[in-house]
Design a protein around this motif. Structure first.
Motif, PDB file in Angstrom:
ATOM      1  N   ARG A  17       8.877 -64.578 -13.578  1.00 37.89           N
ATOM      2  CA  ARG A  17       9.897 -63.566 -13.263  1.00 37.89           C
ATOM      3  C   ARG A  17       9.252 -62.206 -13.037  1.00 37.89           C
ATOM      4  O   ARG A  17       9.600 -61.490 -12.094  1.00 37.89           O
ATOM      5  CB  ARG A  17      10.915 -63.512 -14.406  1.00 37.89           C
ATOM      6  CG  ARG A  17      12.084 -62.602 -14.127  1.00 37.89           C
ATOM      7  CD  ARG A  17      13.109 -62.664 -15.233  1.00 37.89           C
ATOM      8  NE  ARG A  17      14.333 -61.975 -14.863  1.00 37.89           N
ATOM      9  CZ  ARG A  17      15.436 -61.991 -15.591  1.00 37.89           C
ATOM     10  NH1 ARG A  17      15.475 -62.666 -16.725  1.00 37.89           N
ATOM     11  NH2 ARG A  17      16.496 -61.332 -15.193  1.00 37.89           N
ATOM     12  N   ARG A  33       9.241 -59.823  -9.712  1.00 38.26           N
ATOM     13  CA  ARG A  33       9.651 -58.412  -9.762  1.00 38.26           C
ATOM     14  C   ARG A  33       8.564 -57.505  -9.184  1.00 38.26           C
ATOM     15  O   ARG A  33       8.852 -56.419  -8.690  1.00 38.26           O
ATOM     16  CB  ARG A  33       9.923 -57.994 -11.206  1.00 38.26           C
ATOM     17  CG  ARG A  33      11.212 -58.458 -11.756  1.00 38.26           C
ATOM     18  CD  ARG A  33      11.374 -57.970 -13.184  1.00 38.26           C
ATOM     19  NE  ARG A  33      12.608 -58.413 -13.774  1.00 38.26           N
ATOM     20  CZ  ARG A  33      12.801 -58.567 -15.066  1.00 38.26           C
ATOM     21  NH1 ARG A  33      11.830 -58.290 -15.922  1.00 38.26           N
ATOM     22  NH2 ARG A  33      13.950 -58.975 -15.514  1.00 38.26           N
ATOM     23  N   ASP A  36      14.518 -59.329  -8.707  1.00 42.51           N
ATOM     24  CA  ASP A  36      14.641 -59.932 -10.027  1.00 42.51           C
ATOM     25  C   ASP A  36      15.141 -61.362  -9.853  1.00 42.51           C
ATOM     26  O   ASP A  36      16.282 -61.594  -9.451  1.00 42.51           O
ATOM     27  CB  ASP A  36      15.604 -59.130 -10.898  1.00 42.51           C
ATOM     28  CG  ASP A  36      15.598 -59.581 -12.354  1.00 42.51           C
ATOM     29  OD1 ASP A  36      14.677 -60.341 -12.748  1.00 42.51           O
ATOM     30  OD2 ASP A  36      16.507 -59.167 -13.091  1.00 42.51           O
ATOM     31  N   VAL A  42      15.288 -65.224 -11.744  1.00 38.12           N
ATOM     32  CA  VAL A  42      15.181 -65.960 -13.002  1.00 38.12           C
ATOM     33  C   VAL A  42      14.490 -67.291 -12.713  1.00 38.12           C
ATOM     34  O   VAL A  42      14.885 -68.012 -11.796  1.00 38.12           O
ATOM     35  CB  VAL A  42      16.576 -66.211 -13.614  1.00 38.12           C
ATOM     36  CG1 VAL A  42      16.474 -67.059 -14.879  1.00 38.12           C
ATOM     37  CG2 VAL A  42      17.280 -64.895 -13.890  1.00 38.12           C
ATOM     38  N   ALA A  79      18.578 -63.205  -9.975  1.00 35.90           N
ATOM     39  CA  ALA A  79      19.316 -62.699 -11.136  1.00 35.90           C
ATOM     40  C   ALA A  79      20.681 -62.172 -10.722  1.00 35.90           C
ATOM     41  O   ALA A  79      21.635 -62.238 -11.493  1.00 35.90           O
ATOM     42  CB  ALA A  79      18.512 -61.615 -11.851  1.00 35.90           C
ATOM     43  N   SER A  80      20.807 -61.694  -9.484  1.00 28.51           N
ATOM     44  CA  SER A  80      22.090 -61.183  -9.005  1.00 28.51           C
ATOM     45  C   SER A  80      23.146 -62.287  -8.919  1.00 28.51           C
ATOM     46  O   SER A  80      24.335 -62.003  -8.883  1.00 28.51           O
ATOM     47  CB  SER A  80      21.917 -60.518  -7.634  1.00 28.51           C
ATOM     48  OG  SER A  80      21.445 -61.462  -6.680  1.00 28.51           O
ATOM     49  N   THR A 135      23.426 -64.662 -11.222  1.00 28.53           N
ATOM     50  CA  THR A 135      23.608 -65.204 -12.576  1.00 28.53           C
ATOM     51  C   THR A 135      24.571 -64.309 -13.329  1.00 28.53           C
ATOM     52  O   THR A 135      24.840 -63.179 -12.935  1.00 28.53           O
ATOM     53  CB  THR A 135      22.274 -65.268 -13.351  1.00 28.53           C
ATOM     54  OG1 THR A 135      21.785 -63.948 -13.561  1.00 28.53           O
ATOM     55  CG2 THR A 135      21.243 -66.096 -12.615  1.00 28.53           C
ATOM     56  N   GLU A 150      22.167 -63.367 -19.100  1.00 26.73           N
ATOM     57  CA  GLU A 150      20.962 -64.138 -19.402  1.00 26.73           C
ATOM     58  C   GLU A 150      21.215 -65.625 -19.174  1.00 26.73           C
ATOM     59  O   GLU A 150      21.286 -66.398 -20.114  1.00 26.73           O
ATOM     60  CB  GLU A 150      20.501 -63.875 -20.846  1.00 26.73           C
ATOM     61  CG  GLU A 150      19.850 -62.536 -21.045  1.00 26.73           C
ATOM     62  CD  GLU A 150      18.599 -62.343 -20.212  1.00 26.73           C
ATOM     63  OE1 GLU A 150      17.745 -63.260 -20.174  1.00 26.73           O
ATOM     64  OE2 GLU A 150      18.479 -61.289 -19.582  1.00 26.73           O
TER      65      GLU A 150
END
Length: 176
Positions: free
Chosen positions: A23, A27, A50, A52, A93-94, A96, A99
């Motif tokens: 990850r 990034r 970002d 995951v 990540a956008s 999800t 977490e």
């Protein structure tokens, strides 16, 4: 295409650290492509994002590969590869909710750790018990200094990995 390789070693217990490493690389503008050889990570330059990364150890799932991968695809995970029993997935990540993990609860995480234990730790324990311990005892009785040191190092490494795995499992079990 701008690519780079890194060599990183993660033990069977370090799947969360490996996920965090992948990850962080993404990034930093390096998208994970594949893992090859002995811990050689291949990356491709990309726009920093970002993303995951998740690993799953499920050799039974690979026996039903199509259903296994479809289940993850339906949840938005991109399948990347299999390496030494682990399946690699990623999702921006956008897309999800906080977490997000491929494991929905501690019970499923413990189930994965149980699969790792049966698939990786038990075979290592058999090798350790049948090969290393008798050789170490024999070397000690014959006074073979350098071999004793090498075998003691291997014994220490194995015990360290085993204890880390047991600690991780115990902490997860306490949470559930």
């Amino acid at each position: 295409m701008n690519t780079k390789r890194t060599v990183r070693f993660f033990t069977i217990c370090d799947y969360e650290e490996e996920q965090a490493y992948l990850r962080e690389m993404h990034r930093s503008g390096w998208k994970f492509l594949r893992l090859s050889g002995l811990c050689v990570y291949h990356f491709e330059a990309c726009a920093p994002e970002d993303v995951v990364y998740q690993l799953d150890f499920n050799q039974e799932g690979l026996a039903h590969r199509d259903e296994y991968l479809t289940m993850f695809r339906d949840c938005g995970w991109e399948y990347l590869q299999d390496y030494l029993g682990y399946s690699y997935f990623r999702k921006p990540a956008s897309r999800t909710s906080g977490e997000e993990s491929i494991f929905c609860d501690n019970e499923s995480r413990m189930d994965m750790l149980g699969r790792v234990f049966r698939g990786k730790v038990l075979p290592l324990a058999a090798i350790f018990s049948c090969v290393l311990l008798p050789q170490l005892a024999s070397s000690i009785s014959r006074g073979e200094g350098p071999l004793i040191g090498f075998l003691s190092l291997l014994t220490g490494l194995y015990l360290g990995i085993f204890l880390r795995f047991a600690w991780k499992y115990w902490k997860l079990k306490r949470k559930s």
